[in-house]
Enzyme design. Structure first.
Site, PDB file in Angstrom:
ATOM      1  N   ASP A 129     105.144  27.058  36.815  1.00 49.76           N
ATOM      2  CA  ASP A 129     103.956  26.263  36.510  1.00 49.76           C
ATOM      3  C   ASP A 129     103.350  25.646  37.755  1.00 49.76           C
ATOM      4  O   ASP A 129     103.935  25.685  38.844  1.00 49.76           O
ATOM      5  CB  ASP A 129     104.304  25.181  35.473  1.00 49.76           C
TER       6      ASP A 129
ATOM      7  N   ASN B 104     111.017  14.797  27.114  1.00 44.69           N
ATOM      8  CA  ASN B 104     110.543  15.057  25.742  1.00 44.69           C
ATOM      9  C   ASN B 104     110.859  16.492  25.288  1.00 44.69           C
ATOM     10  O   ASN B 104     110.301  16.969  24.307  1.00 44.69           O
ATOM     11  CB  ASN B 104     109.031  14.791  25.640  1.00 44.69           C
TER      12      ASN B 104
ATOM     13  N   HIS C 182     110.284  19.255  27.041  1.00 43.41           N
ATOM     14  CA  HIS C 182     109.407  20.325  27.530  1.00 43.41           C
ATOM     15  C   HIS C 182     110.126  21.208  28.538  1.00 43.41           C
ATOM     16  O   HIS C 182     111.028  20.759  29.243  1.00 43.41           O
ATOM     17  CB  HIS C 182     108.073  19.787  28.067  1.00 43.41           C
TER      18      HIS C 182
ATOM     19  N   GLU D 295     104.545  21.524  26.406  1.00 45.48           N
ATOM     20  CA  GLU D 295     104.762  20.220  25.782  1.00 45.48           C
ATOM     21  C   GLU D 295     105.064  20.389  24.292  1.00 45.48           C
ATOM     22  O   GLU D 295     104.713  21.420  23.699  1.00 45.48           O
ATOM     23  CB  GLU D 295     103.497  19.369  25.934  1.00 45.48           C
TER      24      GLU D 295
HETATM   25  C1  GLP Z   1     108.085  18.852  35.299  1.00 39.42           C
HETATM   26  C2  GLP Z   1     108.125  20.358  35.465  1.00 39.42           C
HETATM   27  C3  GLP Z   1     109.267  20.977  34.714  1.00 39.42           C
HETATM   28  C4  GLP Z   1     110.543  20.220  34.987  1.00 39.42           C
HETATM   29  C5  GLP Z   1     110.401  18.797  34.500  1.00 39.42           C
HETATM   30  C6  GLP Z   1     111.647  17.963  34.711  1.00 39.42           C
HETATM   31  O1  GLP Z   1     107.319  18.430  34.227  1.00 39.42           O
HETATM   32  N1  GLP Z   1     106.917  20.987  35.085  1.00 39.42           N
HETATM   33  O2  GLP Z   1     109.391  22.348  35.079  1.00 39.42           O
HETATM   34  O3  GLP Z   1     111.617  20.837  34.352  1.00 39.42           O
HETATM   35  O4  GLP Z   1     109.327  18.200  35.216  1.00 39.42           O
HETATM   36  O5  GLP Z   1     111.679  17.503  36.028  1.00 39.42           O
HETATM   37  P1  GLP Z   1     112.896  16.821  36.737  1.00 39.42           P
HETATM   38  O6  GLP Z   1     113.843  17.908  37.090  1.00 39.42           O
HETATM   39  O7  GLP Z   1     112.294  16.182  37.956  1.00 39.42           O
HETATM   40  O8  GLP Z   1     113.457  15.830  35.797  1.00 39.42           O
END
Ligand code: GLP
Length: 247
Positions: free
Chosen positions: A71, A140, A142, A147
Site C-alpha cells: 500500500d 482495528n 486492518h 479497513e
Molecule cells: C498501517 C499499514 C499496515 C500496517 C499497519 C500496522 O496502517 N498500512 O500495512 O500493518 O499500519 O502498523 P504497525 O506495524 O506500525 O503497527
C-alpha cells in the site's frame, strides 16, 4: 482454535523479527527469483534490519528478487519522507542488492489512481504472483489499508482511511492533519492470492485484532479474519499480542 492459521509465540519483537527474516531469507534461497509482498509500519522494521545484516554477511542475494508493496498513502510524493516508498528505500532497498526497477510500491502521485490500481494487479499477475506476503495488522484488524467494511475488497483499490487509522498513523507525521486521508492498497483478494503469508504483531494494542483474526468470525468487520480461509498463514506474535488467544 479451528482456523488454519499457525501461531508462533515469540518472546519479544526481536525474536519475531529474527524468525520472520529467516523465513524470508529461506524463501529467497529456495527461489532466488521469488516475488515478495512487502509491508510497512513499525512491525517489520526489525525484520528488515535483520535481512540487511544477513545480506551484509554475504549469504543473501536479492539481485533477482522482485517485490510488490501492499500500500501507499494517496496523495503523497514518492520522495516524501512519510511515503511508504521512502520507508522501503531507507529501511531495506538502499541497503541490499535488489534492482530498484524490481521494487514496486503503489504510486502515491498516480495521475489516475483507479487506472493505476488495475495496472498494479496486472503487474503482480504478470510477474507470476506473490510467493511470500509479509503483513502487519492494524489495531482495528486492518491489513494493508483494507479497513473494516461490509465486504472484502478484491483487487488493488483506492480507500478512505478511517479516523482510528489516521490517529494511529499520525505518530509518523508532524500532526494528525498531515496524514493523507486516502490510500492505494492491495485488496483482500490480492493478499489471499499469495502462496504463503506471514503476519507480524507485537504489543497489547494488537491483542484484540490478533484474537479476531485467528479466532473470530470470518467477517469484513475484521479484514484480517479472511486469513482463516488461506491454507498457509503463519502469525509471529509476542506474549502481549497473543494474550487474548484462547490457547
Ligand atoms: C498501517 C499499514 C499496515 C500496517 C499497519 C500496522 O496502517 N498500512 O500495512 O500493518 O499500519 O502498523 P504497525 O506495524 O506500525 O503497527
Amino acid at each position: 482454535m479451528n482456523s488454519n492459521i499457525d501461531v508462533i509465540k515469540c518472546k519479544d519483537i526481536n525474536e519475531i523479527s529474527r524468525r520472520a527474516a529467516f523465513l524470508v531469507a529461506e524463501t529467497i534461497h529456495r527461489n532466488p527469483r521469488c516475488i515478495l509482498g512487502l509491508a510497512t509500519g513499525s512491525s517489520p522494521v526489525g525484520m528488515y534490519q535483520t535481512l540487511v545484516k544477513i545480506y551484509e554477511g554475504g549469504t543473501l542475494d536479492f539481485s533477482k528478487v522482485r517485490s510488490f508493496n501492499l500500500d501507499e498513502y494517496y496523495p503523497i510524493q514518492p520522495e516524501d519522507p512519510q511515503s511508504y516508498r521512502y520507508f522501503m528505500n531507507t529501511n531495506l532497498f538502499d541497503h541490499i542488492n535488489i534492482d530498484p526497477a524490481n521494487t514496486h510500491v503503489p504510486l502515491g502521485n498516480a495521475e489516475d489512481p483507479e487506472k493505476f490500481c488495475q495496472a498494479y494487479d496486472l503487474m503482480i499477475e504478470a510477474a507470476g504472483g506473490i510467493d511470500l506476503q509479509v503483513l502487519g495488522i492494524g489495531n482495528n484488524g486492518h491489513i494493508a489499508f483494507n479497513e473494516p467494511d461490509d465486504h472484502f475488497p478484491a483487487g488493488t483499490h483506492v480507500v478512505d482511511l478511517q479516523e482510528s487509522t489516521i490517529k494511529a498513523n499520525s505518530r509518523f507525521f508532524a500532526s494528525e492533519a498531515d496524514v493523507p486521508r486516502k490510500a492505494i492498497t492491495m485488496g483482500i483478494g490480492s493478499i489471499m492470492k499469495a502462496r504463503r503469508i506471514i503476519l507480524l504483531a507485537s504489543g497489547t494494542a494488537k491483542a484484540e485484532a490478533v484474537k479476531a483474526c485467528v479466532e473470530g468470525p470470518i467477517t469484513p468487520a475484521c479484514p484480517a479474519s479472511a486469513l482463516q480461509l488461506h491454507p498457509d498463514v503463519t502469525l509471529f506474535v509476542d506474549e502481549a499480542a497473543a494474550s487474548l488467544l484462547s490457547k
